[in-house]
Design a protein around this motif. Structure first.
Motif, short mmCIF file in Angstrom:
data_model
loop_
_atom_site.label_atom_id
_atom_site.label_comp_id
_atom_site.label_asym_id
_atom_site.label_seq_id
_atom_site.Cartn_x
_atom_site.Cartn_y
_atom_site.Cartn_z
N SER A 124 0.83 -1.20 0.00
CA SER A 124 0.00 0.00 0.00
C SER A 124 0.87 1.26 0.00
CB SER A 124 -0.91 -0.01 1.23
OG SER A 124 -1.65 1.19 1.32
N THR A 140 -1.34 -3.54 -13.15
CA THR A 140 -1.82 -2.17 -12.93
C THR A 140 -2.11 -1.99 -11.44
OG1 THR A 140 -4.13 -2.83 -13.25
CG2 THR A 140 -2.89 -2.14 -15.21
N GLU A 141 -2.42 -0.77 -11.05
CA GLU A 141 -2.70 -0.50 -9.62
C GLU A 141 -3.88 -1.32 -9.11
OE1 GLU A 141 -4.04 3.21 -6.71
OE2 GLU A 141 -3.12 3.63 -8.66
N SER A 142 -4.95 -1.39 -9.91
CA SER A 142 -6.14 -2.13 -9.48
C SER A 142 -5.84 -3.63 -9.35
CB SER A 142 -7.29 -1.91 -10.47
OG SER A 142 -6.93 -2.37 -11.76
N ILE A 160 -3.83 -4.22 -6.14
CA ILE A 160 -4.72 -4.20 -4.99
C ILE A 160 -5.53 -5.50 -4.90
CG2 ILE A 160 -6.75 -3.07 -3.97
CD1 ILE A 160 -5.70 -0.44 -5.20
N SER A 161 -6.04 -5.93 -6.05
CA SER A 161 -6.82 -7.18 -6.10
C SER A 161 -5.97 -8.38 -5.70
CB SER A 161 -7.36 -7.38 -7.52
OG SER A 161 -8.03 -8.61 -7.63
#
Length: 224
Positions: free
Chosen positions: A71, A97-99, A102-103
């Motif tokens: 994070s 990618t960022e998403s 996070i996933s």
């Protein structure tokens, strides 16, 4: 373990995994039993030692620390986050990618929460309940079985250690490749069996936690 693995891996039979599991269990559990019995002569030392041994079966701090690190990296540089993510998963993270990062972090935490937290706690609690029930029955019978609080703690800690050993063996040799298929078969199957109930509890708790977070966020929005 490496000593046994070096010789047993040469046995091209699934019994090699059973033998490895038994040998490692006997040595490690005997070691911890001796440590706990010696420390039981002083209550304060026993509490400290048993707490430290039990805490070694949990890895929640490492899981949360890894997620927090990812994070923090995302806020600074996505490439750093990709590198941090690569330490937690076996997939290629160089193009995430960022998403997706996070996933993947949430997915990894969800997968590992069972091995690292829920299962050790589950078996520790189950062991406590079993011996407390036995102790309760003893109080209302003429049984000569001698069970006290120290015995309950020792037994429960050893059961948690038992789970951690199996889980560690699975992580080390439980792979479906030519090298580990035979020797890893038994530890992997036993780990699946031991995680059957805790994994389902973990799924329920994860869903409940997500509902809690949504409700909490909703309350905060209303309050603002």
């Amino acid at each position: 373990m490496e000593f046994f693995l070096k010789y047993l891996i040469k046995i091209k039979n699934k019994l090699s995994g059973l033998i490895l599991t038994i040998l490692v269990l006997l040595i490690v559990i005997l070691f911890f039993i001796v440590i706990l019995l010696i420390s039981s002569y002083n209550l304060i030392i026993f509490v400290i030692i048993s707490s430290l041994i039990l805490s070694s079966t949990f890895s929640i701090r490492m899981l949360l620390s890894s997620a927090k690190s990812i994070s923090n990296d995302l806020e600074l540089d996505i490439n750093s986050a990709r590198v941090s993510m690569s330490y937690l998963v076996s997939r290629d993270t160089s193009e995430l990618t960022e998403s997706l990062i996070i996933s993947a972090t949430i997915e990894t935490l969800s997968e590992n929460i069972t091995d690292s937290v829920i299962s050790p706690v589950f078996y520790y609690i189950i062991a406590n309940i079993i011996l407390i029930l036995v102790l309760s029955l003893e109080l209302f019978s003429f049984s000569s079985v001698n069970i006290n609080i120290l015995n309950i703690i020792i037994f429960s800690v050893i059961i948690a250690i038992f789970y951690r050993i199996i889980n560690t063996l699975d992580a080390m040799v439980g792979y479906k490749n030519e090298k580990y298929f035979n020797i890893g078969y038994f530890p992997a199957k036993l780990d699946d069996i031991l995680n059957y109930i805790p994994a389902r509890l973990g799924g329920v708790l994860t869903v409940l936690a997500s509902f809690y977070i949504e409700i909490k966020d909703l309350i905060i929005k209303i309050a603002i």
